[in-house]
Design an enzyme around this catalytic site. Structure first.
Site, PDB file in Angstrom:
ATOM      1  N   THR A 191      24.514 -33.802 -11.393  1.00 34.49           N
ATOM      2  CA  THR A 191      25.358 -34.229 -12.107  1.00 34.49           C
ATOM      3  C   THR A 191      26.726 -35.129 -11.362  1.00 34.49           C
ATOM      4  O   THR A 191      27.081 -35.637 -12.129  1.00 34.49           O
ATOM      5  CB  THR A 191      26.103 -33.067 -13.229  1.00 34.49           C
ATOM      6  N   TYR A 192      26.577 -34.881 -10.002  1.00 28.72           N
ATOM      7  CA  TYR A 192      27.754 -35.887  -9.226  1.00 28.72           C
ATOM      8  C   TYR A 192      27.403 -37.070  -9.509  1.00 28.72           C
ATOM      9  O   TYR A 192      26.519 -37.638  -8.895  1.00 28.72           O
ATOM     10  CB  TYR A 192      27.817 -35.117  -7.880  1.00 28.72           C
ATOM     11  N   SER A 193      28.363 -37.812 -10.147  1.00 30.73           N
ATOM     12  CA  SER A 193      28.499 -39.160 -10.392  1.00 30.73           C
ATOM     13  C   SER A 193      27.131 -39.648 -10.846  1.00 30.73           C
ATOM     14  O   SER A 193      26.624 -40.645 -10.670  1.00 30.73           O
ATOM     15  CB  SER A 193      28.580 -39.705  -8.733  1.00 30.73           C
TER      16      SER A 193
ATOM     17  N   GLY B 236      24.260 -38.698 -10.850  1.00 32.82           N
ATOM     18  CA  GLY B 236      22.910 -38.879  -9.686  1.00 32.82           C
ATOM     19  C   GLY B 236      23.307 -39.623  -8.519  1.00 32.82           C
ATOM     20  O   GLY B 236      22.325 -39.436  -7.563  1.00 32.82           O
TER      21      GLY B 236
ATOM     22  N   LYS C 269      21.662 -28.596  -7.799  1.00 34.58           N
ATOM     23  CA  LYS C 269      21.957 -27.846  -8.717  1.00 34.58           C
ATOM     24  C   LYS C 269      21.644 -28.510 -10.200  1.00 34.58           C
ATOM     25  O   LYS C 269      21.398 -29.727 -10.133  1.00 34.58           O
ATOM     26  CB  LYS C 269      23.525 -27.650  -8.951  1.00 34.58           C
TER      27      LYS C 269
END
Length: 327
Positions: free
Chosen positions: A58-60, A62, A86
């Site tokens: 989910t960070y940015s 992908g 994650k």
């Protein structure tokens, strides 16, 4: 840099883990560095001995996984690095099945993460949060399938209640599935509620503790003041920090950290991280960095030993908090 086993596994990790949320081209977060700007920090981390790197799908959207997959192989062979990611949050797929810990989402998400990372497997595949709408047996069996398929070497969990973590481990034990080997929880000098149940449980069960937000999203490093001044781009744009660290007594701890740091002629960040590294059960705090000075503080903290008196002084102002960070 020291290296230790992750929990009761044979997996060796550096005592400092570099959080990769800070990197990713095209991020909507103004404080995230693109790949070109982030690469010197990652290079210096490797040169400083860090071999453990944590990201999430989910960070940015992908982009963090993409940056991780592009940059790390320039400096480390695949068997030299330990890469964690994650699953839980929505990323590419819209709708009810685009998030959570169902077998459908887990098995789609691991393939998407491996594609973005350009890797055949991850070393540690973690559930980002607890999913109350999916039976834990379904989740644990799906994660076991991911390991059996060779797409992950180990599995881990993140913020949840201790009873939930025990329930997940019990489900794995009952059915002969893969157990969680690590807990990535919210733990720092400002927020110590994990000392009540989760960390003792992890110590008892041989689970490695890899805390997120070890500097309280920069608050312990001085990125905001009691008066409300916000001194960095991140502190001025990160509403989640306002939610986590809004208790007035939090700044009593921040000021005490600054006092101890001043007496030792080191930075507050070094003191806050050294305290965490000294706590029983902690394997490796996950440290974010958007400046090379942030990384330098993390590396220096790994060799900084606090006295018993300093630790007592740092812990003295703490006031209990409501549960924060599980949702």
């Amino acid at each position: 840099m020291q290296y230790v086993n992750l929990g009761r596994t044979g997996l060796r990790v550096s005592r400092v883990c570099l959080g990769m949320m800070s990197f990713g081209t095209g991020s909507e977060r103004p404080w995230v560095l693109d790949e070109d700007a982030g690469e010197p920090i990652i290079r210096d981390a490797v040169e400083g001995g860090i071999t453990f790197f944590d990201t999430a799908d989910t960070y940015s959207g992908g982009a963090s996984e993409v940056a991780t997959g592009k940059i790390l192989p320039k400096y480390l062979g695949r068997e030299e690095m330990v890469v964690a990611t994650k699953v839980y949050m929505p990323v590419e797929v819209k709708g009810e099945n685009g998030w959570g810990l169902s077998a459908k989402h887990i098995k789609a998400a691991i393939d998407s993460s491996l594609r973005r990372l350009d890797m055949d497997y991850v070393d540690l595949y973690q559930i980002h949060r607890w999913d109350g709408r999916t039976p834990i047996e379904e989740t644990m069996e799906a994660l076991h399938d991911v390991v059996r398929a060779g797409k992950a070497r180990y599995i881990g969990a993140s913020s949840m209640f201790a009873w939930q973590f025990a329930k997940a481990q019990h489900a794995a034990d009952t059915h002969g599935w893969t157990r969680f080997v690590s807990m990535q929880n919210h733990y720092n000098l400002i927020y110590r509620e994990e000392e009540r149940e989760m960390i003792p449980q992890c110590i008892d069960q041989g689970v490695g503790v890899i805390p997120w937000s070890p500097l309280a999203r920069g608050v312990l490093a001085g990125n905001r003041t009691r008066a409300g001044d916000k001194r960095t781009t991140r502190s001025g744009t990160d509403d989640f920090t306002d939610y986590l660290y809004s208790q007035p007594t939090d700044f009593d701890v921040v000021e005490r950290v600054a006092e101890v740091a001043g007496a030792r002629n080191v930075t507050p960040a070094q003191v806050a991280l050294a305290w965490l590294l000294a706590k029983s059960g902690v394997t490796a705090p996950i440290v974010g960095a958007t400046k090379q000075s942030h990384l330098a503080d993390a590396l220096a903290a790994e060799t900084l030993t606090l006295t018993e008196d300093e630790i007592a002084r740092l812990e003295e102002p703490y006031v209990p908090h409501p549960v924060l960070g599980h949702f």
